[in-house]
Scaffold this motif. Sequence first.
Motif, PDB file in Angstrom:
ATOM      1  N   VAL A   1     101.884  76.168  31.020  1.00  0.00           N
ATOM      2  CA  VAL A   1     101.374  74.984  30.317  1.00  0.00           C
ATOM      3  C   VAL A   1     100.632  75.434  29.057  1.00  0.00           C
ATOM      4  CG1 VAL A   1     100.000  72.883  30.529  1.00  0.00           C
ATOM      5  CG2 VAL A   1     101.183  73.820  32.534  1.00  0.00           C
ATOM      6  N   ALA A   2     101.114  74.960  27.903  1.00  0.00           N
ATOM      7  CA  ALA A   2     100.552  75.392  26.615  1.00  0.00           C
ATOM      8  C   ALA A   2      99.975  74.199  25.865  1.00  0.00           C
ATOM      9  CB  ALA A   2     101.638  76.069  25.794  1.00  0.00           C
ATOM     10  N   SER A   3      99.317  74.516  24.752  1.00  0.00           N
ATOM     11  CA  SER A   3      98.658  73.485  23.940  1.00  0.00           C
ATOM     12  C   SER A   3      97.614  72.736  24.775  1.00  0.00           C
ATOM     13  CB  SER A   3      99.708  72.524  23.356  1.00  0.00           C
ATOM     14  OG  SER A   3      99.134  71.632  22.431  1.00  0.00           O
ATOM     15  N   ILE A   4      96.911  73.520  25.583  1.00  0.00           N
ATOM     16  CA  ILE A   4      95.838  72.972  26.428  1.00  0.00           C
ATOM     17  C   ILE A   4      94.604  72.770  25.557  1.00  0.00           C
ATOM     18  CG2 ILE A   4      94.162  73.808  28.159  1.00  0.00           C
ATOM     19  CD1 ILE A   4      96.550  74.573  29.890  1.00  0.00           C
ATOM     20  N   ARG A   5      93.975  71.608  25.710  1.00  0.00           N
ATOM     21  CA  ARG A   5      92.841  71.284  24.839  1.00  0.00           C
ATOM     22  C   ARG A   5      91.503  71.203  25.563  1.00  0.00           C
ATOM     23  NH1 ARG A   5      95.812  68.653  20.625  1.00  0.00           N
ATOM     24  NH2 ARG A   5      97.342  70.258  20.101  1.00  0.00           N
ATOM     25  N   HIS A   6      91.535  71.022  26.904  1.00  0.00           N
ATOM     26  CA  HIS A   6      90.262  70.849  27.626  1.00  0.00           C
ATOM     27  C   HIS A   6      90.465  71.197  29.111  1.00  0.00           C
ATOM     28  CE1 HIS A   6      92.149  67.145  28.916  1.00  0.00           C
ATOM     29  NE2 HIS A   6      92.304  66.802  27.636  1.00  0.00           N
TER      30      HIS A   6
ATOM     31  N   PRO B   1     105.767  74.216  27.807  1.00  0.00           N
ATOM     32  CA  PRO B   1     105.644  72.834  27.361  1.00  0.00           C
ATOM     33  C   PRO B   1     104.265  72.628  26.738  1.00  0.00           C
ATOM     34  CG  PRO B   1     105.834  73.015  29.777  1.00  0.00           C
ATOM     35  CD  PRO B   1     105.568  74.368  29.259  1.00  0.00           C
ATOM     36  N   PHE B   2     104.232  71.900  25.601  1.00  0.00           N
ATOM     37  CA  PHE B   2     102.984  71.725  24.841  1.00  0.00           C
ATOM     38  C   PHE B   2     102.332  70.387  25.193  1.00  0.00           C
ATOM     39  CE2 PHE B   2     103.335  74.567  20.805  1.00  0.00           C
ATOM     40  CZ  PHE B   2     103.860  75.612  21.547  1.00  0.00           C
ATOM     41  N   VAL B   3     101.382  70.394  26.099  1.00  0.00           N
ATOM     42  CA  VAL B   3     100.794  69.123  26.538  1.00  0.00           C
ATOM     43  C   VAL B   3      99.913  68.446  25.480  1.00  0.00           C
ATOM     44  CG1 VAL B   3     100.950  69.560  29.018  1.00  0.00           C
ATOM     45  CG2 VAL B   3      98.931  70.328  27.787  1.00  0.00           C
ATOM     46  N   GLY B   4      99.073  69.219  24.818  1.00  0.00           N
ATOM     47  CA  GLY B   4      98.143  68.630  23.839  1.00  0.00           C
ATOM     48  C   GLY B   4      98.869  67.953  22.688  1.00  0.00           C
ATOM     49  N   ARG B   5      99.930  68.596  22.205  1.00  0.00           N
ATOM     50  CA  ARG B   5     100.652  68.017  21.060  1.00  0.00           C
ATOM     51  C   ARG B   5     101.376  66.737  21.460  1.00  0.00           C
ATOM     52  NH1 ARG B   5     102.699  73.113  17.289  1.00  0.00           N
ATOM     53  NH2 ARG B   5     100.827  74.361  17.644  1.00  0.00           N
ATOM     54  N   LEU B   6     101.801  66.629  22.737  1.00  0.00           N
ATOM     55  CA  LEU B   6     102.414  65.377  23.201  1.00  0.00           C
ATOM     56  C   LEU B   6     101.342  64.296  23.313  1.00  0.00           C
ATOM     57  CD1 LEU B   6     105.011  66.481  25.895  1.00  0.00           C
ATOM     58  CD2 LEU B   6     105.489  65.202  23.818  1.00  0.00           C
TER      59      LEU B   6
ATOM     60  N   ILE C   1     108.992  88.427  25.045  1.00  0.00           N
ATOM     61  CA  ILE C   1     109.520  87.929  23.775  1.00  0.00           C
ATOM     62  C   ILE C   1     109.498  86.403  23.796  1.00  0.00           C
ATOM     63  CG2 ILE C   1     111.476  87.913  22.176  1.00  0.00           C
ATOM     64  CD1 ILE C   1     110.186  90.711  22.533  1.00  0.00           C
ATOM     65  N   LYS C   2     108.844  85.842  22.774  1.00  0.00           N
ATOM     66  CA  LYS C   2     108.751  84.380  22.696  1.00  0.00           C
ATOM     67  C   LYS C   2     109.781  83.888  21.688  1.00  0.00           C
ATOM     68  CE  LYS C   2     104.755  81.248  22.665  1.00  0.00           C
ATOM     69  NZ  LYS C   2     103.393  81.096  22.129  1.00  0.00           N
ATOM     70  N   VAL C   3     110.568  82.920  22.130  1.00  0.00           N
ATOM     71  CA  VAL C   3     111.605  82.363  21.244  1.00  0.00           C
ATOM     72  C   VAL C   3     111.450  80.842  21.206  1.00  0.00           C
ATOM     73  CG1 VAL C   3     113.254  84.228  21.746  1.00  0.00           C
ATOM     74  CG2 VAL C   3     113.359  82.114  23.075  1.00  0.00           C
TER      75      VAL C   3
ATOM     76  N   THR D   1     100.501  84.540  22.081  1.00  0.00           N
ATOM     77  CA  THR D   1     100.207  84.436  20.646  1.00  0.00           C
ATOM     78  C   THR D   1     101.328  83.598  20.043  1.00  0.00           C
ATOM     79  OG1 THR D   1     101.513  86.389  20.025  1.00  0.00           O
ATOM     80  CG2 THR D   1      99.204  86.773  20.599  1.00  0.00           C
ATOM     81  N   ASN D   2     101.106  83.154  18.845  1.00  0.00           N
ATOM     82  CA  ASN D   2     102.171  82.482  18.088  1.00  0.00           C
ATOM     83  C   ASN D   2     101.989  82.868  16.624  1.00  0.00           C
ATOM     84  OD1 ASN D   2     100.286  80.657  16.863  1.00  0.00           O
ATOM     85  ND2 ASN D   2     100.374  79.340  18.669  1.00  0.00           N
ATOM     86  N   PRO D   3     102.943  82.558  15.745  1.00  0.00           N
ATOM     87  CA  PRO D   3     102.819  82.999  14.353  1.00  0.00           C
ATOM     88  C   PRO D   3     101.553  82.478  13.668  1.00  0.00           C
ATOM     89  CG  PRO D   3     105.083  82.389  14.812  1.00  0.00           C
ATOM     90  CD  PRO D   3     104.282  81.979  16.016  1.00  0.00           C
TER      91      PRO D   3
ATOM     92  N   VAL E   1      95.225  83.715  27.950  1.00  0.00           N
ATOM     93  CA  VAL E   1      94.453  83.226  26.804  1.00  0.00           C
ATOM     94  C   VAL E   1      95.379  83.121  25.605  1.00  0.00           C
ATOM     95  CG1 VAL E   1      92.005  83.626  27.206  1.00  0.00           C
ATOM     96  CG2 VAL E   1      93.444  85.538  26.569  1.00  0.00           C
ATOM     97  N   ASP E   2      95.224  82.025  24.899  1.00  0.00           N
ATOM     98  CA  ASP E   2      96.087  81.712  23.761  1.00  0.00           C
ATOM     99  C   ASP E   2      95.317  82.076  22.491  1.00  0.00           C
ATOM    100  OD1 ASP E   2      98.477  80.618  22.749  1.00  0.00           O
ATOM    101  OD2 ASP E   2      97.570  78.644  22.445  1.00  0.00           O
ATOM    102  N   THR E   3      95.375  83.354  22.142  1.00  0.00           N
ATOM    103  CA  THR E   3      94.607  83.832  20.993  1.00  0.00           C
ATOM    104  C   THR E   3      95.140  85.182  20.533  1.00  0.00           C
ATOM    105  OG1 THR E   3      92.368  84.370  20.205  1.00  0.00           O
ATOM    106  CG2 THR E   3      92.874  85.023  22.443  1.00  0.00           C
TER     107      THR E   3
HETATM  108  O1  G3P Z   1     100.705  78.891  21.650  1.00  0.00           O
HETATM  109  C1  G3P Z   1     101.234  77.640  21.767  1.00  0.00           C
HETATM  110  C2  G3P Z   1     100.240  76.522  21.997  1.00  0.00           C
HETATM  111  O2  G3P Z   1      99.361  76.828  23.044  1.00  0.00           O
HETATM  112  C3  G3P Z   1      99.590  75.986  20.770  1.00  0.00           C
HETATM  113  O3  G3P Z   1      98.542  75.082  21.026  1.00  0.00           O
HETATM  114  O4  G3P Z   1      96.607  73.750  20.269  1.00  0.00           O
HETATM  115  O5  G3P Z   1      98.223  74.661  18.571  1.00  0.00           O
HETATM  116  O6  G3P Z   1      98.869  72.781  20.065  1.00  0.00           O
HETATM  117  P1  G3P Z   1      98.056  74.021  19.916  1.00  0.00           P
END
Ligand code: G3P
Length: 217
Positions: A162-167, A128-133, A82-84, A27-29, A5-7
């Motif tokens: 796989v990150a930045s998943i939207r659906h 890899p950030f799929v949603g942002r692509l 550790i995430k870099v 998590t991310n900043p 979970v990305d939260t």
């Molecule tokens: O944590 C990285 C990534 O999953 C961020 O997703 O929705 O901000 O593009 P998003």
Amino acid sequence: MKFFVDTADIKEIKDLAATGMVDGVTTNPSLAAKSGKKFVELITEICAVCPGPVSAEVTALDHATMMKEAEVLRKIAKNVTIKVPLTPDGLKTCKALSDDGTMVNVTLCFSPAQALLAAKAGAAFISPFVGRLDDVGQDGMELIDDICTIYRNYGFATEVLVASIRHPMHVVEAAKIGAHVATMPPATLRQLFNHPLTDKGLKAFMDDWAKTGQSIL
Ligand code: G3P
């Protein structure tokens, strides 16, 4: 396929962990800032709830300071990853930490070439950030396919996260390709459970059962 979970929302992590579907947390900043908590305390709390890999991102941009931050973060718990960022300094840090037995998640990956570098640097995970692509008119899932092919060609142990998943379809497509992990917002993980025909079918079963006047217990 593993589900992360990305939260940084502890309540959400606890709720979803109870379903048995959570294998890790990313998590991310930005998510950490949204939580309003002190970062080290936040990661400590998440690690206490989730035994799987918990990604905690460094915020320095240079290798020396990244190493110092990683030192603080990896002491929190054994499952801290550790995430870099995917920069020359980030990859240098990845190599040093991986050589030392620490799991590293290389984030902000947008090309197959970047993913190849991360694997060579010994990353445990590439993100890899799929949603942002998709957002900028590129096919995010094509990147997942390319990375999985490249990693298979050379037998890299790095897992494709796989990150930045939207659906939900992002999750299904990534699973069809064979990506190792999908990290998704809590709402997307909840969506995976749903289908209107499940609700409709269950209602019909319950209505018919009620007519029998029976009880199993
Ligand atoms: O944590 C990285 C990534 O999953 C961020 O997703 O929705 O901000 O593009 P998003």
